[in-house]
Motif scaffolding. Structure first.
Motif, PDB file in Angstrom:
ATOM      1  N   PHE A  42      30.094  39.209  43.912  1.00 57.89           N
ATOM      2  CA  PHE A  42      29.631  40.598  43.799  1.00 57.89           C
ATOM      3  C   PHE A  42      28.634  40.830  42.655  1.00 57.89           C
ATOM      4  N   CYS A  43      27.560  40.076  42.639  1.00 61.40           N
ATOM      5  CA  CYS A  43      26.450  40.402  41.744  1.00 61.40           C
ATOM      6  C   CYS A  43      25.973  41.800  42.182  1.00 61.40           C
TER       7      CYS A  43
ATOM      8  N   PHE B  25      23.284  43.307  42.500  1.00 61.26           N
ATOM      9  CA  PHE B  25      22.049  43.519  43.268  1.00 61.26           C
ATOM     10  C   PHE B  25      22.191  43.038  44.716  1.00 61.26           C
ATOM     11  N   CYS B  26      23.286  42.362  45.058  1.00 63.45           N
ATOM     12  CA  CYS B  26      23.275  41.484  46.231  1.00 63.45           C
ATOM     13  C   CYS B  26      24.141  41.989  47.393  1.00 63.45           C
TER      14      CYS B  26
ATOM     15  N   VAL C  19      25.089  40.003  49.955  1.00 67.38           N
ATOM     16  CA  VAL C  19      25.782  38.903  50.639  1.00 67.38           C
ATOM     17  C   VAL C  19      27.299  39.126  50.783  1.00 67.38           C
TER      18      VAL C  19
ATOM     19  N   ASN D 161      27.314  30.088  48.051  1.00 67.19           N
ATOM     20  CA  ASN D 161      27.782  29.599  46.759  1.00 67.19           C
ATOM     21  C   ASN D 161      28.345  28.222  46.995  1.00 67.19           C
TER      22      ASN D 161
ATOM     23  N   HIS E  81      25.925  28.312  42.016  1.00 68.58           N
ATOM     24  CA  HIS E  81      26.081  29.334  40.985  1.00 68.58           C
ATOM     25  C   HIS E  81      26.388  28.625  39.674  1.00 68.58           C
TER      26      HIS E  81
ATOM     27  N   ARG F 267      26.728  38.742  36.455  1.00 71.67           N
ATOM     28  CA  ARG F 267      26.607  37.298  36.681  1.00 71.67           C
ATOM     29  C   ARG F 267      27.707  36.510  35.954  1.00 71.67           C
TER      30      ARG F 267
HETATM   31 FE1  SF4 Z   1      25.724  36.811  43.518  1.00 69.08          FE
HETATM   32 FE2  SF4 Z   1      24.821  34.762  44.938  1.00 69.08          FE
HETATM   33 FE3  SF4 Z   1      27.106  35.965  45.621  1.00 69.08          FE
HETATM   34 FE4  SF4 Z   1      24.794  37.241  45.988  1.00 69.08          FE
HETATM   35  S1  SF4 Z   1      25.449  35.353  47.013  1.00 69.08           S
HETATM   36  S2  SF4 Z   1      26.688  38.081  45.103  1.00 69.08           S
HETATM   37  S3  SF4 Z   1      23.609  36.469  44.225  1.00 69.08           S
HETATM   38  S4  SF4 Z   1      26.687  34.851  43.718  1.00 69.08           S
END
Ligand code: SF4
Ligand code: SAM
Length: 465
Positions: A182-183, A185-186, A188, A224, A266, A305
């Motif tokens: 859970f960065c 900005f992301c 995913v 990851n 990561h 991060r």
């Molecule tokens: Fe963070 Fe990478 Fe997971 Fe996106 S995929 S939340 S950038 S660790």
């Protein structure tokens, strides 16, 4: 009535092969998924085509990581709608499907914005694609975005050897999906769901199958990948959790598999066993994609991060300490909310210190539903543009210097494909650079020792030694 007609036409064409056109957006994981979707559809009589006009089924395997990537899909859907209408006027059916992360994130919104779409299938359910396509051909609009309870990999057919051979001597193999980090900005963790690791036996079987089909180099994939922790066998036959380092050692035992890579990692998951693999495993190529995103601790914290710039630099030192020739690659985001000139300067400083061989850099793109989108102090587009240009100029200098530093070196090259010019063949260096050679040097799949004579921006020109 219309449905009955379609079914009747379907029956008449049952002996014909239908054609599927798949367009892939985004990362290597999507490239892999597109291949597995094509494999699943091949078992149902679909042959791939590169010509969209010939296709009975068009699939857009999409990416949601940045706004631009997602919007591209809608403009492409407009163009495909026209093709679908042209075909319908000739009495032929074209089924349109959206798969991948936009499908997962936007679901039925896609049907609202693009009514020509017949099916929407998320990344966790594409093993159901043949059944979904059959329903769509019968006139139903189908949305499959629930997380499947079953393991999709257990239900996907393996491609036959001819198909593997046609795809070339390098292959991707997804070992891990999803993300729990859970960065802020992301997207995913929302589009790909929580982290899952495939078990060792399943991965080894797939890798062996690829090698039987002529593959010499496998890149293990995961959002990851170094957080992979799959079920393996312990001494005495019981099961226990393995880490990526151990998996790499196991895969290296497959006869004929000459090279291994993995991406994306990561920084928090680079454990000792994985670093030791870089020291001890000859098949593991000296190239590591290890995104840092920013060099400012303040921004790294806001990004969630959970590492500092110094943690990252020390990690790079440790890896270089065991494998001096390793090439570092990374990802960067400029203009995260609240990023000041000072924060950006910290990123530039980190880049100067690490000295990257390759890197990918992006302007921050606010993604709906992520904490970053809700933050204050969004950076002006003009400032993001300036920072991106400055960062990319530095990264380009580093890339070119790295490429030039290979001139005069001897290295092993895996021959991959014919060159663009007659008489040439293209190989791949241990550091992922294209190596241009005379075609008489060897055949596709051979590993040849070469000496680099000169270099372009990213490619090398070499002769055998
Ligand atoms: Fe963070 Fe990478 Fe997971 Fe996106 S995929 S939340 S950038 S660790
Ligand atoms: N798991 C990897 C990691 O932790 O670094 C990254 C995977 S992500 C699919 C690929 C890259 O896209 C990220 O490293 C990041 O640089 C970029 N990215 C992700 N979200 C972004 C956003 N909202 N705006 C700009 N770039 C983004």
């Amino acid at each position: 009535m219309e449905q009955t007609d379609t079914i009747a036409r379907d029956t008449a064409r049952a002996t014909e092969t239908r054609k599927v056109f798949v367009k892939t957006y985004g990362c290597q994981m999507n490239v892999y998924d597109s291949q597995r979707m094509s494999d699943a559809l091949a078992a149902d009589g679909y042959e791939p085509t590169q010509t969209i006009e010939d296709a009975d089924l068009v699939l857009l395997n999409t990416c949601h990581i940045r706004e631009k990537a997602a919007e591209k899909v809608y403009s492409e859907l407009g163009r495909i709608r026209d093709l679908k209408n042209e075909r319908a006027a000739e009495g032929r059916q074209m089924v349109i499907g959206v798969t991948g992360c936009v499908a997962q994130a936007e679901g039925d919104e896609i049907l609202r914005r693009a009514p020509a779409v017949d099916l929407v299938v998320g990344p966790q359910t594409y093993h159901r694609l043949p059944a979904v396509v059959r329903r769509a051909r019968a006139g139903e609009k189908v949305i499959e975005t629930d997380y499947a309870r079953e393991d999709k990999f257990d239900h996907l057919p393996q491609p036959d050897r001819k198909i593997v051979r046609a795809r070339g001597v390098t292959a991707f193999l997804t070992v891990q999906e999803g993300c729990d980090k859970f960065c802020t900005f992301c997207v995913v963790p929302y589009t790909r769901g929580s982290e899952i690791s495939r078990p060792v036996a399943q991965i080894v079987r797939e890798a062996e199958r690829l090698v039987e089909g002529g593959v010499r180099e496998i890149t293990l994939l995961g959002q990851n990948v170094n957080a992979w922790h799959g079920e393996g066998v312990a001494k005495g036959g019981s099961t226990r959790e393995w880490g990526l380092g151990e998996l790499l050692f196991r895969l290296a035992q497959i006869p004929g598999l000459a090279r291994l890579r993995y991406t994306t990692s990561h920084p928090r998951d680079m454990d000792d066993a994985l670093i030791a693999a870089h020291r001890d495993l000859e098949q593991l190529m000296p190239y590591l994609h290890l995104p840092v995103q920013s060099g400012s601790d303040r921004i790294l914290k806001a990004m969630n991060r959970k590492h500092t710039a110094d943690d990252y630099l020390r990690l790079v030192d440790r890896i270089r300490g065991v494998r001096g020739d390793i090439a570092m690659s990374g990802d960067f985001i400029v203009g995260f909310p609240g990023e000041t000139d000072e924060d950006f300067e910290a990123t530039m400083k980190l880049v100067r210190e690490v000295d990257y061989a390759q890197a990918f850099s992006f302007k921050y793109s606010a993604r709906p539903g992520t904490p970053g989108a809700e933050m204050k102090f969004h950076v002006e587009e003009r400032v993001k543009d300036e920072r991106l240009q400055e960062l990319q100029a530095l990264l380009t200098n580093q890339l070119e210097a790295f490429t030039q530093s290979r001139v005069g070196m001897e290295m092993d090259t895996l021959i991959e494909k014919p060159g663009r010019r007659d008489g040439q063949i293209v190989g791949r260096s241990p550091w992922l650079q294209p190596v241009i050679l005379d075609e008489t040097v060897g055949r596709i799949g051979d590993i040849v020792r070469v000496k680099v004579l000169s270099a372009g921006r990213n490619s090398l020109f070499a002769e055998p030694v």
